[in-house]
Design an enzyme around this catalytic site. Structure first.
Site, PDB file in Angstrom:
ATOM      1  N   THR D  45      -7.545 -20.765  -1.479  1.00  0.00           N
ATOM      2  CA  THR D  45      -6.557 -20.573  -2.522  1.00  0.00           C
ATOM      3  C   THR D  45      -7.032 -21.307  -3.777  1.00  0.00           C
ATOM      4  OG1 THR D  45      -4.266 -20.983  -3.184  1.00  0.00           O
ATOM      5  CG2 THR D  45      -5.125 -22.373  -1.447  1.00  0.00           C
ATOM      6  N   GLU D  46      -6.774 -20.656  -4.914  1.00  0.00           N
ATOM      7  CA  GLU D  46      -7.305 -21.065  -6.205  1.00  0.00           C
ATOM      8  C   GLU D  46      -6.908 -22.472  -6.621  1.00  0.00           C
ATOM      9  OE1 GLU D  46      -6.876 -17.416  -8.391  1.00  0.00           O
ATOM     10  OE2 GLU D  46      -6.384 -18.682 -10.120  1.00  0.00           O
ATOM     11  N   ASN D  47      -5.793 -22.963  -6.081  1.00  0.00           N
ATOM     12  CA  ASN D  47      -5.356 -24.304  -6.444  1.00  0.00           C
ATOM     13  C   ASN D  47      -6.025 -25.386  -5.614  1.00  0.00           C
ATOM     14  OD1 ASN D  47      -3.808 -23.052  -4.425  1.00  0.00           O
ATOM     15  ND2 ASN D  47      -2.190 -24.571  -4.601  1.00  0.00           N
TER      16      ASN D  47
END
Lengths: 217, 217, 217, 217
Positions: D45-47
């Site tokens: 996930t990008e975070n």
């Protein structure tokens, strides 16, 4: 879940003439069993990218002594007189790179960046032949990314899916080179069950590790 | 007092609580011995650690915890491991408040040569170019002359480490402050006269008023 | 050992017109108490550099709603319609930057690099007005470094000397922005004794943290 | 079957064990529901997390562990936290084997527009430009048309996300393969004819031989 390799098997995967990123700082955090296996199989014509050439006859020093190395890209060969002697005799090509530039060039290779803009080396021998880029009136050397056929990483712990953690100063170049090898082989001191390294303590995610060596004796 | 100890003791006075400090290998690393205990200084070592202490007790050495020369060290409470990109991020980014490095030559422009004697000694620059270029303050700690040859010279004949003017030069004879106008003589070693210093210095020195003796504690 | 600041004291240190790097991703890992204190003191004309503008009225969204923000440099404002509305009304200037470029520009600022060479944005609106650099036949955008007057970091744990660790996805931008603020203020959820965060678990070394906020309630 | 579920199920078949995969927010994130358990896929996930799982049990949510939209997630055994520079190092450096993203338009050149409708919707590009430029493979998952307007067009009229040709387009009507020669129709959704697809597509499609129905498991 991964199948582990014995050091000899890993050494067989690495052909003569390959380029290798090797972790460690004066041997600390260096993949010693893998390097010894490369010496044992009589590897030749390797290009080695690493912080230093270690101590005489040990680790990278053992590869140098065995005549396995054609070229080194490194920041320091001062504690291995054999590398200096072979360089002066023309037996090994040595490209000396400032340490901060070297690690950042490797990072750029692994992180998909086009190069590094650094003030280090401006106005010194290191500038020779390089492009100088001006950004808002300040001058920087353009240093090119480095990647290699293999990254040989030494870890303290690995889990079954290849997550790695490092101990103290044995971390050094390892997490960065793990990003810049086409094939990444990790040599762990111990292998623990998946989940035993907490997510916040993983220093190199297993997703980028291709092969695990058997644990240290 | 040994010349090296004198230099280290004088340099130690420049270190203040809260500073992030890098000590080069050799003479500069002696400086850590002369700071008071509970000093509150963050000592960084180039191989990736902040908060190194002295040598561990016999039998307590950890092969994962070493200085940049692969010698065993301890960790102070509050120590932190950092990888090599972060080591040089701290250095290049100006977070390193002070670095103390050895020298081969310093000249009237305050420029330093300390990484190569072409054809004789080619150890590589390691982290020196990044440190001299990036640290907030650079102190050169070296013997004033070597084998009768002056090291404080008009113009460096050895390859430069950086274009940057260093901030202070501490030798066994003198403390020199490089300025735009040239090298200012700031302090004399105990028992050493201004005439002695000038005689053993190739560079022109700026000598104004009374030159006090170094304090050493 | 550090003195801790109450959020109101931290907000007083930050003048109107200051540039702020703010950690967090959609508010997760964002320094909420510090942002609320800035709203409470009626801060104005801030330039905010952060991944996103949060949710409406919360965190960065609260600063936007309070009219404290003159400019944002960010990758995403899609989940805060108020920022979009103020941008279209000309009340806030918004510079949209690809997320990977944004974090790397901040890193370049903190790590003393001259810029970032990235393929991201080539041939799109993002390329407008930027220099294109060719390296070995490949084209890259030259993106400039970002620094700010302050970095506001949210941590899970801090120790007495300012070492920080983050939990799970609350890490995100925090360790990188901590390198790029002239003054770094950390807002920890808890404060533990020095030594309680093991060296290998420190994500941001205390040496670069200037101020600690009181722990979360 | 809902169009979104159909798309997600078809995309799920492209995911293989050992792959590092990024799923965009919205429709793409549904893909994770349709991979078999024990799948051996690394979801990023990008975070800043690798190994996210579904929603935690009631009362077990941790505000430090979320997806890119700040929704609570779980961690799979072997998960790893990474900071934002590493997130995009994985993406730009080609370590991300596959990304699945939503689209507004895809054209005959295989180029994607998915981040802006000028004057109407300006959410920002977030990580999309880095993902489309850097991931080893890019799949666009979107409805074939929206409000009667074709989304598979001759030439994108909305601002491009990247110059890169995406690898596969999966809609509720068809699977399209962008090639140098143009968009090749590979599969039809169950019960949808080639004529239906052509009628709802502005772009010219390359239709050769029998077009099979999509498999969905």
């Amino acid at each position: 879940m991964r199948k582990v390799l014995r050091p000899e098997e890993a050494a067989e995967m690495i052909p003569d003439g390959a380029s290798l990123l090797i972790g460690g700082f004066m041997g600390v955090g260096g993949p010693m069993r893998m390097m010894n296996a490369l010496v044992a199989r009589g590897a030749r014509d390797l290009t080695i990218i690493a912080n230093d050439s270690g101590h005489k006859g040990i680790g990278i020093g053992a590869l140098v002594a065995a005549g396995a190395v054609r070229k080194m890209i490194t920041s320091h060969i001062g504690l291995n007189p054999e590398t200096q002697a072979k360089m002066i005799a023309g037996e090994i090509e040595v490209e000396l790179v400032p340490q901060g530039t070297l690690i950042e060039r490797i990072r750029a290779g692994g992180f998909g960046l086009g190069g590094v803009l650094t003030p280090t080396g401006l106005g010194t021998e290191v500038e020779n032949g390089k492009q100088v880029i001006e950004v808002d009136g300040k001058r920087f050397l353009l240093e090119k990314p480095i990647k290699a056929d293999f990254a040989l990483v030494r870890a303290w712990r690995a889990d079954y899916i290849g997550n790695l953690s490092y101990a103290f100063t044995a971390r050094n170049f390892n997490p960065t080179i793990a990003m810049a090898g086409k094939v990444v082989i990790a040599e762990p001191e111990s292998i623990v069950p998946t989940g035993a390294i907490a997510p916040d303590d993983v220093h190199t995610p297993g997703a980028i590790v291709d092969h695990l060596l058997t644990r240290g004796a | 007092m040994e010349p090296k100890e004198l230099i280290a003791r004088r340099v130690a006075l420049e270190l203040k609580a809260g500073m992030l400090v890098n000590l080069g290998i050799g003479l500069p690393s002696m400086v850590a011995r002369f700071v008071p205990s509970g000093h509150g200084i963050f000592f960084q070592t180039e191989n990736g650690f902040i908060g190194t202490g002295g040598r561990p007790p016999e039998g307590m050495e950890d092969p994962h915890l070493t200085d940049a020369g692969a010698g065993f060290v301890m960790a102070e409470p509050g120590a932190a491991t950092i990888d090599s990109t972060m080591v040089f991020g701290l250095i290049r980014g100006g977070h390193m408040d002070l670095t103390v490095l050895g020298g081969l030559q310093v000249d009237e422009a305050g420029q330093l040569a300390n990484w190569q004697v072409p054809g004789k000694m080619v150890p590589g620059m390691g982290g020196a170019m990044d440190l001299v270029t990036g640290a907030a303050a650079v102190i050169v700690a070296m013997q004033h002359s070597a084998k009768g040859e002056a090291r404080v010279v008009r113009k460096c004949t050895l390859p430069l480490t950086s274009l940057r003017r260093v901030d202070l030069v501490v030798t066994d004879m003198a403390v020199l402050k490089p300025t735009e106008a040239g090298l200012v003589l700031r302090e004399r070693a105990p028992g050493v006269s201004v005439e002695d210093i000038v005689a053993q210095t190739e560079a022109r020195l700026i000598v104004e008023g009374d030159i006090p003796e170094m304090k050493l504690a």
